[in-house]
Design a protein around this motif. Structure first.
Motif, PDB file in Angstrom:
ATOM      1  N   ALA A  19       0.830  -1.206   0.000  1.00 55.41           N
ATOM      2  CA  ALA A  19       0.000   0.000   0.000  1.00 55.41           C
ATOM      3  C   ALA A  19       0.867   1.259   0.000  1.00 55.41           C
ATOM      4  O   ALA A  19       0.565   2.231  -0.700  1.00 55.41           O
ATOM      5  CB  ALA A  19      -0.944  -0.012   1.198  1.00 55.41           C
ATOM      6  N   ALA A  20       1.961   1.246   0.754  1.00 56.77           N
ATOM      7  CA  ALA A  20       2.860   2.405   0.810  1.00 56.77           C
ATOM      8  C   ALA A  20       3.525   2.642  -0.545  1.00 56.77           C
ATOM      9  O   ALA A  20       3.700   3.795  -0.968  1.00 56.77           O
ATOM     10  CB  ALA A  20       3.912   2.208   1.887  1.00 56.77           C
ATOM     11  N   ALA A  21       3.905   1.571  -1.231  1.00 58.73           N
ATOM     12  CA  ALA A  21       4.539   1.720  -2.550  1.00 58.73           C
ATOM     13  C   ALA A  21       3.579   2.394  -3.529  1.00 58.73           C
ATOM     14  O   ALA A  21       3.970   3.281  -4.296  1.00 58.73           O
ATOM     15  CB  ALA A  21       4.978   0.362  -3.090  1.00 58.73           C
ATOM     16  N   PHE A  22       2.310   2.003  -3.499  1.00 59.71           N
ATOM     17  CA  PHE A  22       1.327   2.631  -4.387  1.00 59.71           C
ATOM     18  C   PHE A  22       1.001   4.053  -3.934  1.00 59.71           C
ATOM     19  O   PHE A  22       0.722   4.923  -4.753  1.00 59.71           O
ATOM     20  CB  PHE A  22       0.050   1.788  -4.468  1.00 59.71           C
ATOM     21  N   ASP A  23       1.050   4.284  -2.626  1.00 57.28           N
ATOM     22  CA  ASP A  23       0.771   5.625  -2.114  1.00 57.28           C
ATOM     23  C   ASP A  23       1.821   6.631  -2.562  1.00 57.28           C
ATOM     24  O   ASP A  23       1.525   7.818  -2.712  1.00 57.28           O
ATOM     25  CB  ASP A  23       0.692   5.596  -0.584  1.00 57.28           C
ATOM     26  N   GLU A  24       3.035   6.170  -2.821  1.00 51.48           N
ATOM     27  CA  GLU A  24       4.102   7.057  -3.279  1.00 51.48           C
ATOM     28  C   GLU A  24       3.956   7.445  -4.749  1.00 51.48           C
ATOM     29  O   GLU A  24       4.607   8.384  -5.199  1.00 51.48           O
ATOM     30  CB  GLU A  24       5.461   6.406  -3.048  1.00 51.48           C
ATOM     31  N   GLU A  80     -10.112  -0.894 -20.165  1.00 50.04           N
ATOM     32  CA  GLU A  80     -10.032  -2.357 -20.269  1.00 50.04           C
ATOM     33  C   GLU A  80      -8.718  -2.843 -20.870  1.00 50.04           C
ATOM     34  O   GLU A  80      -8.483  -4.039 -20.972  1.00 50.04           O
ATOM     35  CB  GLU A  80     -11.201  -2.885 -21.109  1.00 50.04           C
ATOM     36  N   ARG A  81      -7.853  -1.939 -21.268  1.00 51.13           N
ATOM     37  CA  ARG A  81      -6.591  -2.303 -21.928  1.00 51.13           C
ATOM     38  C   ARG A  81      -5.490  -2.545 -20.899  1.00 51.13           C
ATOM     39  O   ARG A  81      -5.226  -1.702 -20.042  1.00 51.13           O
ATOM     40  CB  ARG A  81      -6.179  -1.191 -22.883  1.00 51.13           C
ATOM     41  N   ALA A  82      -4.836  -3.687 -21.028  1.00 45.67           N
ATOM     42  CA  ALA A  82      -3.744  -4.022 -20.107  1.00 45.67           C
ATOM     43  C   ALA A  82      -2.477  -3.275 -20.494  1.00 45.67           C
ATOM     44  O   ALA A  82      -2.058  -3.308 -21.647  1.00 45.67           O
ATOM     45  CB  ALA A  82      -3.481  -5.519 -20.129  1.00 45.67           C
ATOM     46  N   LEU A  83      -1.884  -2.584 -19.540  1.00 41.88           N
ATOM     47  CA  LEU A  83      -0.580  -1.945 -19.716  1.00 41.88           C
ATOM     48  C   LEU A  83       0.503  -2.878 -19.180  1.00 41.88           C
ATOM     49  O   LEU A  83       1.569  -2.992 -19.756  1.00 41.88           O
ATOM     50  CB  LEU A  83      -0.533  -0.620 -18.966  1.00 41.88           C
ATOM     51  N   ILE A  84       0.210  -3.493 -18.061  1.00 39.51           N
ATOM     52  CA  ILE A  84       1.065  -4.512 -17.454  1.00 39.51           C
ATOM     53  C   ILE A  84       0.127  -5.623 -17.014  1.00 39.51           C
ATOM     54  O   ILE A  84      -0.825  -5.373 -16.279  1.00 39.51           O
ATOM     55  CB  ILE A  84       1.821  -3.986 -16.213  1.00 39.51           C
ATOM     56  N   GLU A  85       0.396  -6.809 -17.473  1.00 37.94           N
ATOM     57  CA  GLU A  85      -0.433  -7.948 -17.092  1.00 37.94           C
ATOM     58  C   GLU A  85       0.501  -9.082 -16.688  1.00 37.94           C
ATOM     59  O   GLU A  85       1.010  -9.819 -17.525  1.00 37.94           O
ATOM     60  CB  GLU A  85      -1.322  -8.358 -18.258  1.00 37.94           C
ATOM     61  N   LEU A  86       0.752  -9.160 -15.403  1.00 42.26           N
ATOM     62  CA  LEU A  86       1.651 -10.185 -14.889  1.00 42.26           C
ATOM     63  C   LEU A  86       0.871 -11.485 -14.694  1.00 42.26           C
ATOM     64  O   LEU A  86      -0.306 -11.454 -14.350  1.00 42.26           O
ATOM     65  CB  LEU A  86       2.261  -9.729 -13.563  1.00 42.26           C
ATOM     66  N   THR A 105       4.624  -6.291  -6.760  1.00 43.12           N
ATOM     67  CA  THR A 105       4.412  -4.871  -6.453  1.00 43.12           C
ATOM     68  C   THR A 105       5.481  -4.032  -7.141  1.00 43.12           C
ATOM     69  O   THR A 105       5.170  -3.025  -7.787  1.00 43.12           O
ATOM     70  CB  THR A 105       4.429  -4.631  -4.931  1.00 43.12           C
ATOM     71  N   ALA A 106       6.725  -4.448  -7.033  1.00 49.58           N
ATOM     72  CA  ALA A 106       7.823  -3.713  -7.678  1.00 49.58           C
ATOM     73  C   ALA A 106       7.656  -3.698  -9.199  1.00 49.58           C
ATOM     74  O   ALA A 106       7.899  -2.672  -9.838  1.00 49.58           O
ATOM     75  CB  ALA A 106       9.164  -4.331  -7.301  1.00 49.58           C
ATOM     76  N   GLU A 107       7.221  -4.805  -9.782  1.00 52.62           N
ATOM     77  CA  GLU A 107       7.048  -4.878 -11.236  1.00 52.62           C
ATOM     78  C   GLU A 107       5.924  -3.972 -11.734  1.00 52.62           C
ATOM     79  O   GLU A 107       5.962  -3.514 -12.871  1.00 52.62           O
ATOM     80  CB  GLU A 107       6.791  -6.318 -11.673  1.00 52.62           C
ATOM     81  N   VAL A 108       4.937  -3.713 -10.898  1.00 52.59           N
ATOM     82  CA  VAL A 108       3.847  -2.809 -11.275  1.00 52.59           C
ATOM     83  C   VAL A 108       4.236  -1.355 -11.018  1.00 52.59           C
ATOM     84  O   VAL A 108       3.988  -0.479 -11.848  1.00 52.59           O
ATOM     85  CB  VAL A 108       2.541  -3.161 -10.524  1.00 52.59           C
ATOM     86  N   VAL A 109       4.869  -1.085  -9.893  1.00 60.50           N
ATOM     87  CA  VAL A 109       5.194   0.292  -9.494  1.00 60.50           C
ATOM     88  C   VAL A 109       6.347   0.870 -10.322  1.00 60.50           C
ATOM     89  O   VAL A 109       6.311   2.041 -10.707  1.00 60.50           O
ATOM     90  CB  VAL A 109       5.505   0.355  -7.980  1.00 60.50           C
ATOM     91  N   SER A 110       7.350   0.069 -10.619  1.00 62.58           N
ATOM     92  CA  SER A 110       8.555   0.579 -11.296  1.00 62.58           C
ATOM     93  C   SER A 110       8.274   1.349 -12.582  1.00 62.58           C
ATOM     94  O   SER A 110       8.786   2.457 -12.758  1.00 62.58           O
ATOM     95  CB  SER A 110       9.540  -0.556 -11.569  1.00 62.58           C
ATOM     96  N   PRO A 111       7.493   0.833 -13.522  1.00 59.62           N
ATOM     97  CA  PRO A 111       7.255   1.565 -14.764  1.00 59.62           C
ATOM     98  C   PRO A 111       6.063   2.525 -14.708  1.00 59.62           C
ATOM     99  O   PRO A 111       5.711   3.140 -15.720  1.00 59.62           O
ATOM    100  CB  PRO A 111       6.984   0.450 -15.784  1.00 59.62           C
ATOM    101  N   ALA A 112       5.448   2.683 -13.557  1.00 58.34           N
ATOM    102  CA  ALA A 112       4.198   3.444 -13.471  1.00 58.34           C
ATOM    103  C   ALA A 112       4.344   4.899 -13.910  1.00 58.34           C
ATOM    104  O   ALA A 112       3.507   5.401 -14.672  1.00 58.34           O
ATOM    105  CB  ALA A 112       3.633   3.381 -12.053  1.00 58.34           C
TER     106      ALA A 112
END
Length: 126
Positions: A19-24, A80-86, A105-112
């Protein structure tokens, strides 16, 4: 503290870190809304951004438990379009699943931030 109590404490700590990673994640020109919700057997945490053209961008990770496995999933979507779909990953032990959660979490947050900039350019070209 027994092993189940340590596992629960580890899960709570991992949830807080995710949650903190996304909050940043922030963008100076986009409205954002943090989200965390619980469902039977799991939870999802992430953040929603609203683009200037009204489209919603969602960055999130989910952690669920079935009878035998823990399931971890990370994604970034615009409408509906996937930008990152792990791929959904599964583990038998909570410790392995928590490690997967940190990784996803890192794989989603890093390129955000880069993805948001690309979507902003796309939205202003329309």
């Amino acid at each position: 503290m027994d092993s189940e109590s340590r596992a629960v404490a580890g899960l709570l700590a991992a949830m807080s870190r995710a949650a903190a990673a996304f909050d940043e994640l922030r963008h100076p020109f986009l409205r954002r809304e943090p989200m965390t919700y619980f469902q039977p057997g799991g939870w999802t945490t992430g953040v929603l951004f609203t683009l200037p053209d009204g489209r919603m961008v969602r960055f999130a990770v989910s952690f669920t438990h079935s009878e035998q496995f823990f399931h971890v999933n990370g994604e970034a979507t615009v409408e509906e379009r996937a930008l990152i779909e792990l791929p959904v990953r599964r583990a038998e032990s909570v410790h392995e699943a928590l490690s997967m959660l940190e990784s996803q979490t890192a794989e989603v947050v890093s390129p955000a931030r880069w993805l948001l900039e690309q979507l902003m350019e796309e939205a202003t070209e329309i």
